[in-house]
Design a protein around this motif. Sequence first.
Motif, PDB file in Angstrom:
ATOM      1  N   SER A   1       0.816  -1.219   0.000  1.00  0.00           N
ATOM      2  CA  SER A   1       0.000   0.000   0.000  1.00  0.00           C
ATOM      3  C   SER A   1       0.850   1.270   0.000  1.00  0.00           C
ATOM      4  O   SER A   1       0.362   2.336  -0.390  1.00  0.00           O
ATOM      5  N   GLY A   2       2.088   1.166   0.460  1.00  0.00           N
ATOM      6  CA  GLY A   2       2.961   2.331   0.497  1.00  0.00           C
ATOM      7  C   GLY A   2       3.250   2.841   1.896  1.00  0.00           C
ATOM      8  O   GLY A   2       3.605   4.004   2.085  1.00  0.00           O
TER       9      GLY A   2
ATOM     10  N   ALA B   1       6.920   4.175   2.262  1.00  0.00           N
ATOM     11  CA  ALA B   1       7.120   5.464   1.598  1.00  0.00           C
ATOM     12  C   ALA B   1       6.499   6.579   2.429  1.00  0.00           C
ATOM     13  O   ALA B   1       7.106   7.639   2.631  1.00  0.00           O
TER      14      ALA B   1
ATOM     15  N   GLN C   1      -1.831  -3.130  -4.829  1.00  0.00           N
ATOM     16  CA  GLN C   1      -1.066  -3.779  -3.765  1.00  0.00           C
ATOM     17  C   GLN C   1      -0.300  -4.980  -4.318  1.00  0.00           C
ATOM     18  O   GLN C   1       0.896  -5.149  -4.044  1.00  0.00           O
TER      19      GLN C   1
ATOM     20  N   ARG D   1       2.558  -3.917  -6.800  1.00  0.00           N
ATOM     21  CA  ARG D   1       3.711  -3.326  -6.117  1.00  0.00           C
ATOM     22  C   ARG D   1       4.478  -4.366  -5.301  1.00  0.00           C
ATOM     23  O   ARG D   1       5.710  -4.397  -5.320  1.00  0.00           O
TER      24      ARG D   1
ATOM     25  N   ARG E   1       8.327  -5.502  -5.791  1.00  0.00           N
ATOM     26  CA  ARG E   1       9.277  -5.162  -4.724  1.00  0.00           C
ATOM     27  C   ARG E   1       9.939  -6.397  -4.145  1.00  0.00           C
ATOM     28  O   ARG E   1      11.146  -6.414  -3.904  1.00  0.00           O
TER      29      ARG E   1
ATOM     30  N   ASN F   1      -3.146   6.175  -1.741  1.00  0.00           N
ATOM     31  CA  ASN F   1      -1.869   6.073  -2.453  1.00  0.00           C
ATOM     32  C   ASN F   1      -2.044   5.290  -3.745  1.00  0.00           C
ATOM     33  O   ASN F   1      -1.425   4.259  -3.955  1.00  0.00           O
TER      34      ASN F   1
ATOM     35  N   LEU G   1       4.276   9.150  -6.325  1.00  0.00           N
ATOM     36  CA  LEU G   1       4.935   9.396  -5.044  1.00  0.00           C
ATOM     37  C   LEU G   1       4.839  10.868  -4.657  1.00  0.00           C
ATOM     38  O   LEU G   1       4.774  11.205  -3.471  1.00  0.00           O
TER      39      LEU G   1
ATOM     40  N   LEU H   1       1.606  11.326  -2.966  1.00  0.00           N
ATOM     41  CA  LEU H   1       1.677  10.754  -1.625  1.00  0.00           C
ATOM     42  C   LEU H   1       2.426  11.708  -0.689  1.00  0.00           C
ATOM     43  O   LEU H   1       1.973  11.964   0.440  1.00  0.00           O
TER      44      LEU H   1
END
Length: 203
Positions: free
Chosen positions: A12-13, A16, A136, A139, A143, A174, A178, A181
């Motif tokens: 979800s971030g 970050a 989700q 990403r 990652r 998000n 970025l 965000l």
Amino acid sequence: MYVIGLTGGIGSGKNAASHYFQDCGIEIVDADIAARRVVEPHTDAYMQIIDYFGVGVLLPSNDLNRSALRAQVFADPEKRQWLEDLLHPLIYQWMDQRLRTVQSPYVILASPLLLDTDQHKLVDRILVIDATEELQIERACARDATSEAQIRAIMASQLSREKRLERADDVICNSGSLEKLEQQVKDTHQKYLQLAAEAQQTA
């Protein structure tokens, strides 16, 4: 100390968002760091994990192979429950102690399991970093170099997106860049500075 609990699903971030709060001068107490600290080599929890899972969950460096451990626990609910029963109280204790040393105007307690465990009892307000399930998965797969099936298994083991949002005091969406965000974090930071100041005046 005014404590904001920051949470969200895998991919979800959360990390970050935490970094952007840190850029604003806010201290972060991170459950992922806590989870590593409590299983460092030769700790009691580390030895119990080796006794239970075997040396196959160790890297050549003798650190825990978190990927191998994760694969086992998400394939076996009994093993997952055993590990959670061992680690959750230790992680809670570690974070509680860290919260007592914070010096910033407020503090972020960042945890993917904030609402799945008793960790929410440590916070005054809950911030959810939200993204669609499709984002989700996209990403998290990129990652972690993990299969979609394993990401879905992790998502299924955690509180649903809908239930997280129901319990949120604040939500940051998000689903964009970025930069978007970061701006949302900056706006939310100003709100939290005010809330923390008001809480201090009434304490």
